[in-house]
Write an enzyme that holds these catalytic residues in place. Structure first.
Site, PDB file in Angstrom:
ATOM      1  N   ARG A   1      26.267  17.357 -52.559  1.00 21.67           N
ATOM      2  CA  ARG A   1      26.400  18.104 -51.303  1.00 21.67           C
ATOM      3  C   ARG A   1      27.510  17.527 -50.459  1.00 21.67           C
ATOM      4  O   ARG A   1      27.492  16.330 -50.154  1.00 21.67           O
ATOM      5  CB  ARG A   1      25.098  17.984 -50.501  1.00 21.67           C
ATOM      6  CG  ARG A   1      24.090  18.995 -50.872  1.00 21.67           C
ATOM      7  CD  ARG A   1      23.213  19.370 -49.753  1.00 21.67           C
ATOM      8  NE  ARG A   1      22.572  18.260 -49.052  1.00 21.67           N
ATOM      9  CZ  ARG A   1      21.727  18.453 -48.068  1.00 21.67           C
ATOM     10  NH1 ARG A   1      21.438  19.663 -47.671  1.00 21.67           N
ATOM     11  NH2 ARG A   1      21.167  17.434 -47.469  1.00 21.67           N
TER      12      ARG A   1
ATOM     13  N   THR B   1      30.043  20.206 -44.851  1.00 21.20           N
ATOM     14  CA  THR B   1      29.767  21.653 -44.975  1.00 21.20           C
ATOM     15  C   THR B   1      28.359  21.919 -45.514  1.00 21.20           C
ATOM     16  O   THR B   1      27.849  23.033 -45.377  1.00 21.20           O
ATOM     17  CB  THR B   1      30.762  22.311 -45.949  1.00 21.20           C
ATOM     18  OG1 THR B   1      30.560  21.736 -47.250  1.00 21.20           O
ATOM     19  CG2 THR B   1      32.202  22.086 -45.520  1.00 21.20           C
TER      20      THR B   1
ATOM     21  N   ASP C   1      15.818  11.585 -48.389  1.00 23.39           N
ATOM     22  CA  ASP C   1      16.771  11.835 -49.467  1.00 23.39           C
ATOM     23  C   ASP C   1      16.126  11.468 -50.802  1.00 23.39           C
ATOM     24  O   ASP C   1      15.886  10.290 -51.081  1.00 23.39           O
ATOM     25  CB  ASP C   1      18.052  11.011 -49.245  1.00 23.39           C
ATOM     26  CG  ASP C   1      19.128  11.393 -50.248  1.00 23.39           C
ATOM     27  OD1 ASP C   1      18.882  11.248 -51.467  1.00 23.39           O
ATOM     28  OD2 ASP C   1      20.204  11.830 -49.832  1.00 23.39           O
TER      29      ASP C   1
ATOM     30  N   ASP D   1      18.072   8.950 -53.093  1.00 26.74           N
ATOM     31  CA  ASP D   1      18.007   7.571 -52.593  1.00 26.74           C
ATOM     32  C   ASP D   1      16.631   6.961 -52.815  1.00 26.74           C
ATOM     33  O   ASP D   1      16.504   5.786 -53.160  1.00 26.74           O
ATOM     34  CB  ASP D   1      18.338   7.533 -51.089  1.00 26.74           C
ATOM     35  CG  ASP D   1      19.835   7.617 -50.837  1.00 26.74           C
ATOM     36  OD1 ASP D   1      20.609   7.365 -51.780  1.00 26.74           O
ATOM     37  OD2 ASP D   1      20.225   7.943 -49.701  1.00 26.74           O
TER      38      ASP D   1
END
Ligand code: URA
Length: 209
Positions: free
Chosen positions: A104, A108, A200, A203
Site C-alpha cells: 500500500r 494514496t 497492521d 507487522d
C-alpha cells in the site's frame, strides 16, 4: 451477486479476540492466525464437489464419497496473506501456493504491484486468495483482476477482518467472487486502517514493529 460469508463460529470469535488484543505477541498472533485459517477453511471449502465411489469396508461393499478431482490453489497477498497459508495447507495439503506482491502506498493508500508467481495451471484451479485485512479492497480487487487475466474463473477471497468499504469495493468490481471473513468491522480511519481492527497485520505476524 457475490456472497459475504461471516464465519462467526464461537471458537473463531474467541481466537479473533485474542488476536485483536494489543498484548498478544507475534508468536501467539501467528499461532492463532494459523488455527483460525484452518477453522475457516471448513467453510471456504464447504461446497467442494463430491464424487460417489464404491469401497470395501471390513464389513461390506458400500457407496462412499470423495472430493472430486477439483484442484486448488492458495494465493496469499504478500506479506500478511502468508499468515493464513499454513492453516489452510493443514486442511488442503495438496493445494499449490502462488504469491501476489502488492504493497500500500502510504500517501494514496493505493496498491502498488511488485511480484507475481503462480502455479502454471492456475486457470484450472479453484483459487483461495488470502489477506487477513480487507480494508479499502484495492489490493484484493487488483489481485482478483490479475488472476482473472490469467484465466481463473473460480475465485474466493478469505480474510479475517473486513471493513464495509472493502466489501463494497470487491463486490462492485467482482460480483462473482465470494468473500469469507471472521468479522465485519465498523469502518476505516483516515489512514485506511480498520476500526476496531487489529493494527497492521503484517507487522504483528512478523514482529516488525
Ligand atoms: N492492513 C492492515 O494490516 N491493517 C489494517 O487495519 C488495514 C490494512
Amino acid at each position: 451477486m457475490s456472497k459475504l460469508h461471516i464465519i462467526d463460529h464461537p471458537m473463531i470469535q474467541h481466537k479473533l479476540t485474542r488476536i485483536r488484543d494489543i498484548n498478544t505477541g507475534a508468536k501467539d498472533f501467528r499461532d492463532l492466525l494459523k488455527e483460525i485459517a484452518m477453522l475457516m477453511g471448513y467453510e471456504v471449502t464447504r461446497d467442494l464437489p463430491l464424487t460417489e465411489i464404491e469401497i470395501e469396508t471390513p464389513m461390506m461393499r458400500t457407496k462412499a464419497y470423495e472430493i472430486s478431482g477439483k484442484k486448488l490453489a492458495i494465493v496469499p497477498i504478500l506479506r500478511a496473506g502468508l499468515g493464513l497459508v499454513d492453516g489452510l495447507l493443514n486442511l488442503l495439503p495438496v493445494a499449490k501456493v502462488g504469491h501476489i506482491g502488492l504493497y500500500r502506498d502510504h500517501e494514496t493508500h493505493n496498491p502498488v504491484f511488485y511480484y507475481c508467481k503462480l502455479p502454471e495451471d492456475i486457470d484450472h484451479r479453484m483459487v483461495i486468495i488470502t489477506d487477513p485485512m480487507l480494508a479499502t479492497g484495492g489490493s484484493a480487487s487488483d489481485a482478483i483482476k490479475m488472476l482473472k487475466e490469467k484465466g481463473c474463473t473460480n475465485i474466493r477471497l478469505m480474510c479475517l477482518v473486513a471493513a464495509p468499504e472493502g466489501i463494497r469495493r470487491v463486490q462492485t468490481d467482482h460480483p462473482d467472487v465470494d468473500i469469507y471473513t471472521a468479522s465485519l468491522d465498523e469502518r476505516l480511519n483516515d489512514n485506511a486502517y480498520i476500526l476496531p481492527g487489529l493494527g497492521d497485520a503484517g507487522d504483528r505476524i512478523f514482529g516488525t514493529k
